[in-house]
Scaffold this active site. Structure first.
Site, PDB file in Angstrom:
ATOM      1  N   SER A 149       0.835  -1.200   0.000  1.00 56.90           N
ATOM      2  CA  SER A 149       0.000   0.000   0.000  1.00 56.90           C
ATOM      3  C   SER A 149       0.878   1.262   0.000  1.00 56.90           C
ATOM      4  O   SER A 149       1.650   1.482  -0.923  1.00 56.90           O
ATOM      5  CB  SER A 149      -0.973  -0.049   1.187  1.00 56.90           C
ATOM      6  OG  SER A 149      -1.980   0.920   1.066  1.00 56.90           O
ATOM      7  N   ASP A 226     -10.126  -5.562  -3.417  1.00 50.16           N
ATOM      8  CA  ASP A 226      -9.547  -4.530  -2.550  1.00 50.16           C
ATOM      9  C   ASP A 226     -10.436  -3.284  -2.604  1.00 50.16           C
ATOM     10  O   ASP A 226     -10.633  -2.695  -3.671  1.00 50.16           O
ATOM     11  CB  ASP A 226      -8.142  -4.213  -3.077  1.00 50.16           C
ATOM     12  CG  ASP A 226      -7.351  -3.265  -2.187  1.00 50.16           C
ATOM     13  OD1 ASP A 226      -7.962  -2.377  -1.559  1.00 50.16           O
ATOM     14  OD2 ASP A 226      -6.117  -3.387  -2.160  1.00 50.16           O
ATOM     15  N   HIS A 260      -7.366  -5.999   0.831  1.00 47.74           N
ATOM     16  CA  HIS A 260      -6.178  -5.176   1.069  1.00 47.74           C
ATOM     17  C   HIS A 260      -5.404  -5.609   2.317  1.00 47.74           C
ATOM     18  O   HIS A 260      -4.424  -4.989   2.674  1.00 47.74           O
ATOM     19  CB  HIS A 260      -6.629  -3.711   1.235  1.00 47.74           C
ATOM     20  CG  HIS A 260      -5.540  -2.684   1.062  1.00 47.74           C
ATOM     21  ND1 HIS A 260      -4.968  -2.396  -0.160  1.00 47.74           N
ATOM     22  CD2 HIS A 260      -4.932  -1.857   1.955  1.00 47.74           C
ATOM     23  CE1 HIS A 260      -4.072  -1.446  -0.025  1.00 47.74           C
ATOM     24  NE2 HIS A 260      -4.014  -1.102   1.252  1.00 47.74           N
TER      25      HIS A 260
END
Length: 282
Positions: A149, A226, A260
């Site tokens: 991320s 996600d 995620h």
């Protein structure tokens, strides 16, 4: 370059340790995890640096990603630093989950009051490797970088901004084009100011467009389910388009059903370790 060991646990035949040190770049105490594979007991090993995402500390990766077994098998030291300076007594540093503490965004801030401490880019690319090489059995010429991320963004920009420094790079659900997404715009406005041209130095998609260094093999895994992909925070298509145009080798895998979280990272971590080992052990 003194380091203070906080704890150590036998893991995957090696040792997972956590250290603290006084950072000169960040002007605060910083923690980092180091996994030492069995091979490190007798010889110098390459190093994989892992950069975590928003809200994380050094603990998330070392307790959730399951990287140690594969790292032990391939003889990689894995270093996992914290994601920002801590306890700097800056007004507002703990107000938002996506800015300030836990959200250093791997840039060197130019704006008050952040520029004194928030220099994560220099910390990751300069201070931390020097510290690691001085204190652990590393081969300084063999290092690579990965992250998730915000940390995937960090890994990509560190590799693209330093041609030849990292033997390979990979990322899980990276923020690929931060100047075009809400997370990046908020962070860059605060750390770098309102002049958007200065933001481009920390945007992987922009950096890829001008990359002219040695071949850099990129592996990216992205969960199809996600929530931040659908919210327009990650924008991998923008980076892939540039890499294709520039003939930068990138393997992009869209993984059905994955989100995620660290459950996603855990599921494909061994593939990433193998990707790095292929280049680090060549």
């Amino acid at each position: 370059m003194a380091v203070n060991q906080l704890n150590a646990n036998r893991c995957a035949g090696g040792i997972q340790k956590v250290f603290e040190h006084d950072s000169t770049k960040l002007r605060c105490k910083m923690k980092f995890g180091v996994f030492l594979p069995p091979k490190a007991e007798t010889e110098k090993c390459p190093v994989l640096y892992w950069l975590s995402g928003l809200t994380c500390t050094e603990q998330n990766f070392i307790t959730k990603a399951g990287a140690q077994l594969a790292a032990a098998e391939h003889g990689l030291i894995v270093v996992a630093p914290d994601t920002s300076p801590r306890g700097c007594n800056i007004e507002g540093e703990d107000t938002s989950w996506d800015f300030g503490s836990g959200a250093g965004f791997y840039v060197d801030a130019t704006q008050d009051p952040w520029k004194t401490n928030y220099n994560m880019y220099s910390y990751i690319t300069e201070e931390l490797p020097s510290l690691i090489n001085a204190n652990f059995p590393t081969d300084p010429d063999r290092m690579s970088i990965s992250g998730h991320s915000m940390g995937g963004h960090g890994a990509l920009i560190c590799a693209l901004k330093n041609p030849g420094k990292y033997k390979a790079v990979s990322a899980f659900a990276p923020i690929c084009n931060p100047i075009q997404c809400p997370w990046g715009q908020k962070a860059f406005s605060g750390y770098l100011g309102s002049d958007r041209s200065t933001w481009e130095a920390y945007d992987a998609t922009v950096l890829a467009a001008s990359y002219s260094g040695p071949q850099l093999d990129i592996l990216i895994d992205q969960g199809r389910d996600d929530q931040f992909l659908s919210a327009g925070q990650l924008l991998p298509d923008n980076l892939i388009a540039i890499c294709t145009k520039k003939k930068i080798p990138v393997v992009f895998r869209l993984q059905p059903g994955y989100d995620h979280s660290y459950f996603f990272i855990y599921s494909f971590m061994s593939d990433h370790i193998k990707h790095h080992a292929k280049h680090l052990n060549a």
